[in-house]
Each structure stands twice: as structure tokens, then as C-alpha cells.
Enzyme design. Structure first.
Site, PDB file in Angstrom:
ATOM      1  N   ARG A  46       0.846  -1.205   0.000  1.00  0.00           N
ATOM      2  CA  ARG A  46       0.000   0.000   0.000  1.00  0.00           C
ATOM      3  C   ARG A  46       0.877   1.249   0.000  1.00  0.00           C
ATOM      4  O   ARG A  46       0.986   1.929  -1.008  1.00  0.00           O
ATOM      5  CB  ARG A  46      -0.973  -0.028   1.186  1.00  0.00           C
ATOM      6  CG  ARG A  46      -2.153   0.955   1.048  1.00  0.00           C
ATOM      7  CD  ARG A  46      -1.811   2.376   1.403  1.00  0.00           C
ATOM      8  NE  ARG A  46      -1.295   2.516   2.760  1.00  0.00           N
ATOM      9  CZ  ARG A  46      -0.758   3.632   3.219  1.00  0.00           C
ATOM     10  NH1 ARG A  46      -0.634   4.714   2.444  1.00  0.00           N
ATOM     11  NH2 ARG A  46      -0.277   3.695   4.451  1.00  0.00           N
ATOM     12  N   HIS A  78       3.467   4.160  -3.502  1.00  0.00           N
ATOM     13  CA  HIS A  78       3.987   5.502  -3.797  1.00  0.00           C
ATOM     14  C   HIS A  78       5.377   5.439  -4.423  1.00  0.00           C
ATOM     15  O   HIS A  78       5.730   6.282  -5.257  1.00  0.00           O
ATOM     16  CB  HIS A  78       4.066   6.336  -2.515  1.00  0.00           C
ATOM     17  CG  HIS A  78       2.752   6.728  -1.941  1.00  0.00           C
ATOM     18  ND1 HIS A  78       1.854   7.549  -2.595  1.00  0.00           N
ATOM     19  CD2 HIS A  78       2.171   6.417  -0.751  1.00  0.00           C
ATOM     20  CE1 HIS A  78       0.788   7.739  -1.835  1.00  0.00           C
ATOM     21  NE2 HIS A  78       0.951   7.065  -0.717  1.00  0.00           N
ATOM     22  N   SER A  97       3.697  11.023   8.708  1.00  0.00           N
ATOM     23  CA  SER A  97       3.686  10.992   7.241  1.00  0.00           C
ATOM     24  C   SER A  97       4.818  11.790   6.620  1.00  0.00           C
ATOM     25  O   SER A  97       5.204  11.536   5.476  1.00  0.00           O
ATOM     26  CB  SER A  97       2.347  11.524   6.729  1.00  0.00           C
ATOM     27  OG  SER A  97       1.266  10.956   7.414  1.00  0.00           O
ATOM     28  N   HIS A 107       3.153   4.507  12.786  1.00  0.00           N
ATOM     29  CA  HIS A 107       3.464   4.424  11.353  1.00  0.00           C
ATOM     30  C   HIS A 107       4.539   5.477  11.103  1.00  0.00           C
ATOM     31  O   HIS A 107       4.259   6.674  11.045  1.00  0.00           O
ATOM     32  CB  HIS A 107       2.206   4.716  10.525  1.00  0.00           C
ATOM     33  CG  HIS A 107       2.439   4.733   9.045  1.00  0.00           C
ATOM     34  ND1 HIS A 107       2.187   3.645   8.239  1.00  0.00           N
ATOM     35  CD2 HIS A 107       2.879   5.715   8.214  1.00  0.00           C
ATOM     36  CE1 HIS A 107       2.462   3.955   6.979  1.00  0.00           C
ATOM     37  NE2 HIS A 107       2.892   5.212   6.941  1.00  0.00           N
ATOM     38  N   HIS A 140       8.085   7.148   9.137  1.00  0.00           N
ATOM     39  CA  HIS A 140       8.803   7.299   7.867  1.00  0.00           C
ATOM     40  C   HIS A 140      10.263   7.639   8.152  1.00  0.00           C
ATOM     41  O   HIS A 140      10.614   8.172   9.204  1.00  0.00           O
ATOM     42  CB  HIS A 140       8.142   8.365   6.989  1.00  0.00           C
ATOM     43  CG  HIS A 140       6.991   7.836   6.195  1.00  0.00           C
ATOM     44  ND1 HIS A 140       7.099   7.431   4.887  1.00  0.00           N
ATOM     45  CD2 HIS A 140       5.696   7.626   6.542  1.00  0.00           C
ATOM     46  CE1 HIS A 140       5.922   7.002   4.451  1.00  0.00           C
ATOM     47  NE2 HIS A 140       5.053   7.111   5.437  1.00  0.00           N
ATOM     48  N   TYR A 143       4.615  16.181   3.557  1.00  0.00           N
ATOM     49  CA  TYR A 143       3.976  14.885   3.297  1.00  0.00           C
ATOM     50  C   TYR A 143       4.830  14.060   2.341  1.00  0.00           C
ATOM     51  O   TYR A 143       5.140  14.488   1.236  1.00  0.00           O
ATOM     52  CB  TYR A 143       2.604  15.162   2.698  1.00  0.00           C
ATOM     53  CG  TYR A 143       1.631  14.025   2.632  1.00  0.00           C
ATOM     54  CD1 TYR A 143       1.449  13.150   3.700  1.00  0.00           C
ATOM     55  CD2 TYR A 143       0.836  13.854   1.499  1.00  0.00           C
ATOM     56  CE1 TYR A 143       0.522  12.135   3.630  1.00  0.00           C
ATOM     57  CE2 TYR A 143      -0.101  12.842   1.422  1.00  0.00           C
ATOM     58  CZ  TYR A 143      -0.254  11.985   2.491  1.00  0.00           C
ATOM     59  OH  TYR A 143      -1.185  10.978   2.412  1.00  0.00           O
TER      60      TYR A 143
END
Length: 346
Positions: A14, A18, A168, A197, A199, A288
Site C-alpha cells: 500500500r 507511492h 507521514s 506508522h 517514515h 507529506y
């Protein structure tokens, strides 16, 4: 440290969309899902990078439909649950129904970190449809820890069984992560789970995930080889290695994750998923992560340093859903650059 078993969700299929322009083919989805299932992850998230129904001109067209990807993953998974993301305003309740009928058991309803109220209808509908439902506070670095607590409590009141801090932009530090999980501890019922989550834009995804677990997170997002937007997500093979060193309980097999990352995922990366000058700037500016490819295309079109575009996006505080404004940013910077050029003629 005594605690309950970690629930590991892999987001390669998912968020990893990107990193390759939402272009996995069906065979790749089957291969990766089967490898993850064999490696013992608890859940495999599948679908367009921007969630159910995200395939569009604004966000990028998928090679195949969400349902097609879900069917392929479902055909090879024997133990792991399948998950998806839905952003209100992009995905609909009808999309949730179709996803459920195709094999999805877990859904994360995602909003900008200050807009939890727009998730009410979708969270309550997802609960009624029988999903395990999580609220997903995107861009959690873009507001205060106190407001994160307020927004998380709203999601809980709508029926969410878990609330995720989603970094994000890859902008959080360990201290910022700790503060947000302390806010969740103060705001949420003890029965409501917490998730992380992370990054990798500031090279802190594993560290932030560890800090989150130490402060109550029991659901962890990660991806093979970090496959995801920007510099990627928390690399699952690295996190599991660290979790083993801490003695944390989980169901994953480290070597199988390493093999899947190296043999199946890294070869797909047309642009290396790593910390470089562009992705580091995303984390530095708090932008983002999925804006990266859009900003790079605009930079190429207008011959501008992509870092300048990213910094200006950060100054304008653009959020997910405003991808079309990246061209406006590039146009403004190009006009300014032209006006400053000593070679300008008129």
C-alpha cells in the site's frame, strides 16, 4: 520490559505503491504477499497508496484496481489478515463493503491530524461492517501532542479500536514521538490500542518506532526494505532485528523478511527508497512524503531544484489532497527565478 505481543502490519503493498507510481503488477502482489505471509507478519495492507479509490489523475493511476490487488493477495495468504486504508473524501462506504467482500478484515480510516471529525461516518460504518477499525492521524508532526490527544479521543468515540500516530512527513524526533504517545495515554481508554506508522526521512523510523513501543504502541507498521513514500517506511527487517534484541514478542521470522526485501522488493525500486537530499528535505521541512514524486516531476518540468519546491510546500503547509497545488508552487518559484536572473531580457 513486560508487554503484550506486537501486532506487525506490513505496508509494502500500500504505502509502497507511492515508491513505484502505484504500478505493482498482479504477479508481484502475489509474490510479496505470499512471502510476507510465510514470514509471519500479522497483517498485510493492500491497495492504492492513497487508499481505496485513490486511483485518479490527482493521486496517480494504479496499474490495476484495488479489488484486483486485494484478490491477488487473498489468493496466497493463509494466516495474515488483509488490511486497507480509506481516506474520507476519496474512498466511500461502498468501497468498504466491496473490500470486505474481497477479503479485507482490518481498515484504517485516515485523516489529517487536525481533522478527525471527518472520520466519524466512515469509522462507525466500518465497525458496523465488522472490520477491526483503526483511526489513522496522518501528518502527526503538524500539530501539538495535546491536540493529537483530542483528535484521537474523537476517533475512539466514533468506534475506533486503535489509533495510529502516522508520521507521514518523517519529521518526528524520538522526543516528539514520546510526547504524542504520552498524549494518547492521557486521552484514550486503556482498552483502545495505539499504533505507530513511521517514515525514514530523517533516518529515525526505527528509533521512533522503538520509542513508540516503549510508550504503549502495540501495533507497528513497517515495510520490506522500507518500501514507501519519501525515504520509505520503517524497514521491517531492521525493526524486527531490533525487536529481537529487546526481547519483544512477535510472530515474524527475520531471515525470511530479509530475503523478501532483497530478492523481491529492492529490484522494483526505479528510484531508490532511501535518505537522500530530496527525501531528507521532506523530513526537515515536515512535508507529506507522498509529495516527493509530484515535486520531482514539477522540478524537472520547470528546471527548479526540487528542494526549493519542498521547502516552499512546507512553508505553505500543504497537506495530503493538495497535490495539484505543487504545480502552483513550482510556477511561482520559476517566475521568481526568472525575475532574479541576470540574463533576463525584455
Amino acid at each position: 520490559m513486560t508487554m503484550t505481543r506486537l501486532f506487525i502490519t506490513d505496508v509494502t503493498l500500500r504505502d509502497g505503491m507511492h515508491a513505484i507510481g502505484h504500478r505493482y503488477d498482479r504477479g508481484q502482489v502475489r509474490e510479496i504477499a505470499a512471502a510476507l505471509d510465510e514470514a509471519g507478519v500479522d497483517a498485510i495492507e493492500v491497495g492504492h497508496g492513497d487508499g481505496l479509490n485513490g486511483s485518479s489523475l490527482a493521486y496517480g493511476f494504479s496499474r490495476h484496481s484495488d479489488l484486483s490487488y486485494i484478490h491477488e493477495a487473498a489468493s496466497v495468504t493463509r494466516r495474515a489478515k488483509l488490511a486497507c486504508v480509506l481516506l474520507p473524501g476519496i474512498g466511500t462506504i461502498e468501497d468498504l463493503k466491496r473490500a470486505r467482500d474481497s477479503g479485507i478484515e482490518l481498515v484504517r480510516i485516515a485523516t489529517h491530524c487536525t481533522e478527525a471529525d471527518v472520520s466519524a461516518q466512515h469509522i462507525s460504518a466500518a465497525v458496523e461492517l465488522g472490520f477491526h477499525v483503526s483511526g489513522f492521524l496522518m501528518m502527526s508532526s503538524a500539530t501539538t501532542p495535546e491536540n493529537i490527544g483530542v483528535q484521537a479521543a474523537k476517533m475512539e468515540s466514533y468506534g475506533a479500536q486503535c489509533v495510529y500516530i502516522a508520521d507521514s512527513a518523517g519529521n518526528l524526533t524520538p522526543a516528539g514521538t514520546t510526547a504524542r504517545f504520552q498524549a494518547l495515554e492521557a486521552a484514550l481508554d486503556g482498552a483502545t490500542q495505539r499504533g505507530i506508522h513511521a517514515h525514514e526521512n530523517l533516518s529515525l523510523s526505527v528509533a521512533n518506532t522503538v520509542v513508540a513501543v516503549e510508550n504503549g504502541a502495540r501495533r507497528v507498521d513497517a515495510a520490506l526494505a522500507g518500501m514507501g513514500a519519501g525515504a520509505g517506511n520503517c524497514p521491517i527487517e531492521a525493526f524486527i532485528a531490533v525487536a529481537n534484541k529487546y526481547g519483544w514478542e512477535h510472530g515474524c521470522e527475520l531471515f525470511k523478511l530479509q530475503d523478501a526485501a532483497e530478492d523481491l522488493v529492492r529490484p522494483l525500486q526505479d528510484r531508490p527508497v532511501r535518505v537522500d537530499r530530496q527525501t531528507l528535505t521532506l523530513g526537515y521541512a515536515g512535508v507529506y512524503s507522498s509529495f516527493l514524486r509530484h515535486a520531482e516531476r514539477a522540478a524537472n518540468e520547470f528546471d527548479i531544484d526540487v528542494r526549493e519546491i519542498i521547502l516552499e510546500i512546507g512553508r505553505r503547509e500543504l497537506i495530503g489532497g493538495q497535490e495539484d497545488m505543487i504545480i502552483d508552487v513550482a510556477l511561482d518559484l520559476a517566475a521568481h527565478q526568472s525575475a532574479q536572473s541576470p540574463n533576463r531580457t525584455g
